[in-house]
Design a protein around this motif. Structure first.
Motif, mmCIF file in Angstrom:
data_model
loop_
_atom_site.group_PDB
_atom_site.id
_atom_site.type_symbol
_atom_site.label_atom_id
_atom_site.label_comp_id
_atom_site.label_asym_id
_atom_site.label_seq_id
_atom_site.Cartn_x
_atom_site.Cartn_y
_atom_site.Cartn_z
ATOM 1 N N ARG A 21 0.941 -1.375 -0.242
ATOM 2 C CA ARG A 21 0.153 -0.235 -0.040
ATOM 3 C C ARG A 21 0.863 1.254 -0.142
ATOM 4 O O ARG A 21 0.552 2.172 -0.560
ATOM 5 C CB ARG A 21 -0.975 -0.136 1.053
ATOM 6 C CG ARG A 21 -0.290 0.052 2.397
ATOM 7 C CD ARG A 21 -1.182 -0.307 3.673
ATOM 8 N NE ARG A 21 -0.891 0.058 5.028
ATOM 9 C CZ ARG A 21 -1.049 0.819 5.913
ATOM 10 N NH1 ARG A 21 -2.521 1.233 5.729
ATOM 11 N NH2 ARG A 21 -0.574 1.199 6.866
ATOM 12 N N THR A 39 -7.468 4.906 -3.985
ATOM 13 C CA THR A 39 -8.423 3.975 -3.408
ATOM 14 C C THR A 39 -7.631 2.607 -3.287
ATOM 15 O O THR A 39 -8.014 1.903 -2.178
ATOM 16 C CB THR A 39 -9.525 3.584 -4.355
ATOM 17 O OG1 THR A 39 -10.292 4.919 -4.710
ATOM 18 C CG2 THR A 39 -10.505 2.685 -3.805
ATOM 19 N N TRP A 42 -6.376 1.686 0.170
ATOM 20 C CA TRP A 42 -7.238 1.369 1.328
ATOM 21 C C TRP A 42 -7.699 -0.332 1.060
ATOM 22 O O TRP A 42 -7.866 -0.969 1.890
ATOM 23 C CB TRP A 42 -8.502 2.029 0.971
ATOM 24 C CG TRP A 42 -8.121 3.464 1.523
ATOM 25 C CD1 TRP A 42 -8.422 4.684 0.735
ATOM 26 C CD2 TRP A 42 -7.741 3.775 2.834
ATOM 27 N NE1 TRP A 42 -7.751 5.618 1.391
ATOM 28 C CE2 TRP A 42 -7.400 5.275 2.658
ATOM 29 C CE3 TRP A 42 -7.384 3.318 3.851
ATOM 30 C CZ2 TRP A 42 -7.016 6.012 3.677
ATOM 31 C CZ3 TRP A 42 -6.667 4.314 5.120
ATOM 32 C CH2 TRP A 42 -6.560 5.395 4.855
ATOM 33 N N TYR A 43 -7.677 -0.597 -0.183
ATOM 34 C CA TYR A 43 -7.903 -2.066 -0.455
ATOM 35 C C TYR A 43 -6.600 -3.006 -0.182
ATOM 36 O O TYR A 43 -6.959 -4.010 0.506
ATOM 37 C CB TYR A 43 -8.044 -2.516 -2.020
ATOM 38 C CG TYR A 43 -9.536 -2.101 -2.368
ATOM 39 C CD1 TYR A 43 -10.637 -2.664 -2.046
ATOM 40 C CD2 TYR A 43 -9.903 -0.772 -3.384
ATOM 41 C CE1 TYR A 43 -12.077 -2.460 -2.415
ATOM 42 C CE2 TYR A 43 -11.042 -0.348 -3.476
ATOM 43 C CZ TYR A 43 -12.051 -1.442 -3.055
ATOM 44 O OH TYR A 43 -13.538 -0.915 -3.457
ATOM 45 N N SER A 45 -4.725 -2.256 2.439
ATOM 46 C CA SER A 45 -4.691 -1.988 3.594
ATOM 47 C C SER A 45 -5.511 -3.189 4.283
ATOM 48 O O SER A 45 -5.532 -3.525 5.120
ATOM 49 C CB SER A 45 -5.121 -0.522 4.216
ATOM 50 O OG SER A 45 -4.353 0.430 3.943
ATOM 51 N N TYR A 75 -9.876 1.360 7.682
ATOM 52 C CA TYR A 75 -9.737 0.989 6.443
ATOM 53 C C TYR A 75 -11.081 0.955 5.661
ATOM 54 O O TYR A 75 -11.305 1.498 4.731
ATOM 55 C CB TYR A 75 -8.893 -0.172 6.214
ATOM 56 C CG TYR A 75 -7.701 -0.355 6.833
ATOM 57 C CD1 TYR A 75 -6.765 0.877 7.131
ATOM 58 C CD2 TYR A 75 -7.029 -1.484 7.221
ATOM 59 C CE1 TYR A 75 -5.480 1.028 7.852
ATOM 60 C CE2 TYR A 75 -5.729 -1.538 8.065
ATOM 61 C CZ TYR A 75 -5.049 -0.363 8.359
ATOM 62 O OH TYR A 75 -3.847 -0.304 8.933
ATOM 63 N N ASN A 78 -12.921 4.286 5.584
ATOM 64 C CA ASN A 78 -12.383 4.878 4.274
ATOM 65 C C ASN A 78 -13.088 4.521 3.095
ATOM 66 O O ASN A 78 -13.551 5.153 2.117
ATOM 67 C CB ASN A 78 -10.756 5.071 4.245
ATOM 68 C CG ASN A 78 -10.504 6.252 5.201
ATOM 69 O OD1 ASN A 78 -10.259 7.204 5.020
ATOM 70 N ND2 ASN A 78 -10.063 5.828 6.538
ATOM 71 N N LEU A 79 -12.970 3.227 2.690
ATOM 72 C CA LEU A 79 -13.534 2.717 1.641
ATOM 73 C C LEU A 79 -15.122 3.167 1.653
ATOM 74 O O LEU A 79 -15.722 3.428 0.408
ATOM 75 C CB LEU A 79 -13.576 1.151 1.634
ATOM 76 C CG LEU A 79 -11.916 0.887 1.285
ATOM 77 C CD1 LEU A 79 -11.846 -0.866 1.145
ATOM 78 C CD2 LEU A 79 -11.821 1.144 -0.218
#
Length: 92
Positions: A21, A39, A42-43, A45, A75, A78-79
């Motif tokens: 990340r 983005t 975050w994935y 993460s 995480y 945030n997504l």
């Protein structure tokens, strides 16, 4: 201490995802010439955090479990903000 090779691989995979990340964020920021969190950050993460949480649970390490569990909440939140901002808006 004997190390279960399967869980060692799981732990290393989680750490690799989690570390990726930062590479993604750095390369994207270099591309746009400003500090940005894409983005994909975050994935990675979530993927790394979930894998490391599984590893921490297997190791029965409460400090590691609390840290990864709390991180996963952030995480996913945030997504959730990103998904909400991408959803079509209803006319007011």
């Amino acid at each position: 201490m004997e190390i279960d090779k399967t869980w060692l691989v799981v732990g290393l995979l989680g750490q690799a995802l989690f570390s990726a990340r930062f590479v993604v964020q750095w390369l994207y920021s270099e591309k746009v010439k400003k500090s940005v969190i894409p983005t994909a950050f975050w994935y990675f993460s979530v993927g790394g955090g979930a894998t490391l949480l599984a590893y921490a649970i297997h190791r029965q390490d409460p400090v590691f479990i609390i840290g990864q569990g709390a991180g996963l909440f952030v995480y996913f939140r945030n997504l959730q903000f990103l998904w909400r901002d991408k959803s079509p808006k209803a006319p007011e």
